[in-house]
Scaffold this active site. Sequence first.
Site, PDB file in Angstrom:
ATOM      1  N   LYS A  43       0.842  -1.205   0.000  1.00  0.00           N
ATOM      2  CA  LYS A  43       0.000   0.000   0.000  1.00  0.00           C
ATOM      3  C   LYS A  43       0.878   1.257   0.000  1.00  0.00           C
ATOM      4  O   LYS A  43       0.661   2.187  -0.772  1.00  0.00           O
ATOM      5  CB  LYS A  43      -0.926  -0.004   1.223  1.00  0.00           C
ATOM      6  CG  LYS A  43      -1.805   1.215   1.271  1.00  0.00           C
ATOM      7  CD  LYS A  43      -2.637   1.264   2.548  1.00  0.00           C
ATOM      8  CE  LYS A  43      -3.031   2.692   2.837  1.00  0.00           C
ATOM      9  NZ  LYS A  43      -3.020   3.017   4.243  1.00  0.00           N
TER      10      LYS A  43
ATOM     11  N   ASP B 218      -7.217   0.784   1.024  1.00  0.00           N
ATOM     12  CA  ASP B 218      -7.270   1.082   2.463  1.00  0.00           C
ATOM     13  C   ASP B 218      -8.646   0.663   2.980  1.00  0.00           C
ATOM     14  O   ASP B 218      -9.367  -0.070   2.299  1.00  0.00           O
ATOM     15  CB  ASP B 218      -6.984   2.570   2.719  1.00  0.00           C
ATOM     16  CG  ASP B 218      -8.155   3.449   2.307  1.00  0.00           C
ATOM     17  OD1 ASP B 218      -9.060   2.951   1.587  1.00  0.00           O
ATOM     18  OD2 ASP B 218      -8.203   4.613   2.729  1.00  0.00           O
TER      19      ASP B 218
END
Length: 220
Positions: free
Chosen positions: A123, A142
């Site tokens: 991420k 997320d």
Amino acid sequence: MLTELKQRVRKILRLLKRAYPDAKCSLNHSNAFELLIATILSAQCTDARVNIVTQDLFRKYRKPEDYLKVSPTELQQDIRTTGFFRNKTTSIQGAAKALIEDYGGEVPHTMDELLELPGVARKTANVVLGNAFGISAGVVVDTHVTRLSHRLGLSSQKTAEKIEQDLIPIVPKKDWVIFPHLIIAHGRAICKARNPLCEECVVEKLCPSSFLKTGVMPES
Ligand code: SF4
């Protein structure tokens, strides 16, 4: 099936771009290194809180060397309010050391190199590549992207890695960087974790979980 899904995603993107024309990375930064630090700090913390902390932090620490001049305890104090500050200090100082030793103090431009840095998972690497360098290497997933991907019927997977693998074939590559920003903006404003505002939602007609269709409040 995939074609239908791709077309639906294109329509969703068109509507969200119109609704959130200013959607962008909400972590304040002025270069790739600051974005890397801010993204490490954002784990389990709101972007708003990270931005408060980095206001002073980025004045005190301007380059990787600066993070290694202080003791771990001092850095821990400086980032304390973002939570998990001991782990984050280890990650930041480890990343700073690796940047100096392996990359001449610069943030590398590839996924594989970024993943080698301490505290950097996929991420974080996607955030840095997409927002600092404009490189579409993947899609940031997320909590908002996870929730809305489920509600919009784009993925039923549980982990961020697997959700990203579902999104990659259906989101046009040119939109990989903006997609999470649009979804996050919509997740914050309308498709909230609790009590999503389906009656005000611009993509309601394209959403299989809409309360107006199912009569059941979508799961968070
Ligand atoms: S219709 Fe409701 S559940 Fe679907 S995206 Fe909009 S707010 Fe979220």
